[in-house]
Design an enzyme around this catalytic site. Sequence first.
Site, short mmCIF file in Angstrom:
data_model
loop_
_atom_site.label_atom_id
_atom_site.label_comp_id
_atom_site.label_asym_id
_atom_site.label_seq_id
_atom_site.Cartn_x
_atom_site.Cartn_y
_atom_site.Cartn_z
N CYS A 11 -15.97 -11.26 -37.45
CA CYS A 11 -14.91 -12.15 -38.78
C CYS A 11 -13.74 -12.27 -38.67
O CYS A 11 -13.42 -13.96 -39.12
CB CYS A 11 -15.38 -11.82 -40.68
SG CYS A 11 -17.32 -11.54 -40.74
N PHE B 40 -15.75 -7.12 -41.15
CA PHE B 40 -16.16 -5.83 -40.27
C PHE B 40 -16.08 -5.25 -39.26
O PHE B 40 -15.55 -5.74 -38.45
CB PHE B 40 -17.89 -5.95 -40.80
CG PHE B 40 -18.41 -6.44 -42.16
CD1 PHE B 40 -17.63 -6.44 -43.09
CD2 PHE B 40 -19.49 -6.49 -42.14
CE1 PHE B 40 -18.53 -6.68 -44.70
CE2 PHE B 40 -20.35 -7.48 -43.52
CZ PHE B 40 -19.42 -7.08 -43.90
N LYS C 64 -13.53 -21.41 -47.38
CA LYS C 64 -15.72 -20.50 -47.43
C LYS C 64 -16.86 -21.23 -49.37
O LYS C 64 -17.63 -21.34 -48.96
CB LYS C 64 -15.75 -19.43 -47.55
CG LYS C 64 -15.23 -18.92 -46.24
CD LYS C 64 -15.25 -16.89 -46.04
CE LYS C 64 -14.50 -16.54 -44.85
NZ LYS C 64 -13.36 -16.30 -44.84
N GLU D 46 -7.77 -8.61 -51.61
CA GLU D 46 -6.83 -10.28 -51.18
C GLU D 46 -5.74 -10.05 -51.58
O GLU D 46 -5.05 -10.21 -51.46
CB GLU D 46 -7.49 -11.46 -50.70
CG GLU D 46 -7.97 -11.02 -48.93
CD GLU D 46 -7.88 -12.94 -48.45
OE1 GLU D 46 -7.16 -12.94 -47.70
OE2 GLU D 46 -9.40 -13.05 -49.57
N HIS E 65 -9.35 -15.80 -47.20
CA HIS E 65 -10.45 -14.78 -46.30
C HIS E 65 -11.68 -15.23 -47.70
O HIS E 65 -12.33 -15.81 -47.11
CB HIS E 65 -10.21 -13.57 -46.35
CG HIS E 65 -11.55 -12.76 -45.58
ND1 HIS E 65 -11.78 -13.54 -44.05
CD2 HIS E 65 -13.07 -12.23 -45.09
CE1 HIS E 65 -13.12 -12.92 -43.71
NE2 HIS E 65 -13.27 -12.44 -44.26
N HIS F 157 -20.00 -18.88 -44.51
CA HIS F 157 -18.63 -18.17 -44.15
C HIS F 157 -19.56 -17.75 -42.93
O HIS F 157 -20.21 -17.44 -43.06
CB HIS F 157 -18.68 -16.13 -44.95
CG HIS F 157 -17.88 -15.54 -44.10
ND1 HIS F 157 -17.74 -15.86 -42.81
CD2 HIS F 157 -17.57 -13.74 -44.09
CE1 HIS F 157 -16.59 -14.50 -42.87
NE2 HIS F 157 -16.97 -14.12 -43.70
#
Length: 425
Positions: free
Chosen positions: A173, A409, A345, A324, A313, A350
């Site tokens: 990502c 991830f 997002k 975050e 994010h 996403h």
Amino acid sequence: MAGRRDTRSVVVTGIGVVAPGGVGTKPFWELLTAGRTATRRISLFDPAQFRSRVAAECDFDPVAAGLGRRQIRAWDRTAQFAVVAATEALADSGVRDGLDPGRTGVMAGTACGMTISLDQEYAVVSDEGRKWLVDAEHGVPYLYDYFLPSSMATELAWLAGAEGPVGVVSTGCTSGIDVVAHAADLIRDGEADVMLAGASDAAISPITVACFDAIKATTPRNDEPESAARPFDRTRNGFALGEGSAFFVLEEGEHARRRGAHIYAEIAGYAARCNAFSMTGLRDDGKELASAITGALDRAKLDPADIDYVNAHGSATKQNDRHETAAFKHSLGQHAYTTPVSSIKSMIGHSLGAICALEIAACALTIEHSVIPPTANLHEPDPECDLDYVPLVAREQRVDVALSVASGFGGFQSAIVLTKAGANT
């Protein structure tokens, strides 16, 4: 080499976008600034058997987008998105006529590669999964291209006539940030004057949905698809998958100025870290992401107080949004409490490796237009997420310095700083 890095600036002179809600940079920006959401029930296949059945799909007609029927047959949806976005970026920059092939390169980012075509073709060669020993006789001639993400970079190199450095970045990502930063470094290091760089993913397929269902990362809010993605909201319960692509023409600063190019922004700083902790887990303190932010600011020679906007994010998972928020407080200090932060997002889902490239496009356009996109669906702020997340409505505000961040991830943490051209000199 080090001297070149200190003196060669890198600027964005072209932007191309394929995104949920519209093909092209203009409809992308209109959707974001209107605070509209593009999430809906999945239509690319029947999602009835899955836990999460919503996503942000692109209404993409490859013929209308300018692709020929042979290209459509040969290219996976991910590559189609990339070529269309890259073509817009090249046209927007106006750089094409003066390109020196040996000084031009391509860097393509992707998390999942050619997922849809691989998924479909496996069903063919395995007789709908009934045969363990597949029958290659029924595979299309392009099956090998689907297997290799580098085939997308090859198509883009042919498109741009690039004979300089060409490659692929796949860091999950964070790919969209990492690929742009790597391309910028190639320019700073004197390896190229122009780079076509960006990311693409079209992975809304049964195998992808099953992967995220297994770890319960995606939202099960299937009865409310338009408001399913709720970053920083108390009621958030996972992200909505998306798809799309964004590509940029990056140029060495003097190269762009000599030809009178329009400059959207400068790529001023970047850093990446890994938490070496968990494949899917994040520590609540956010220190690895905070370290990446601090590293990006140091490279840009900027202070935390210089940041005017943060593109988060903002995945709408419980742990990411807490992680975050803590990272912003660690890295920006008290300035975190007065800095606008938002997650796009919430509107376009996403799109895995592609999303960070789309977020860089949003940052460049925020600097260009002095408008900060909102966080949609943020009606009940989580008390643990207590920063200014620009809820629901876009905000007119001058932005000279924008920070975009990503968590992936595997523990990947990346941060990139964009500035108005010349703002940090």
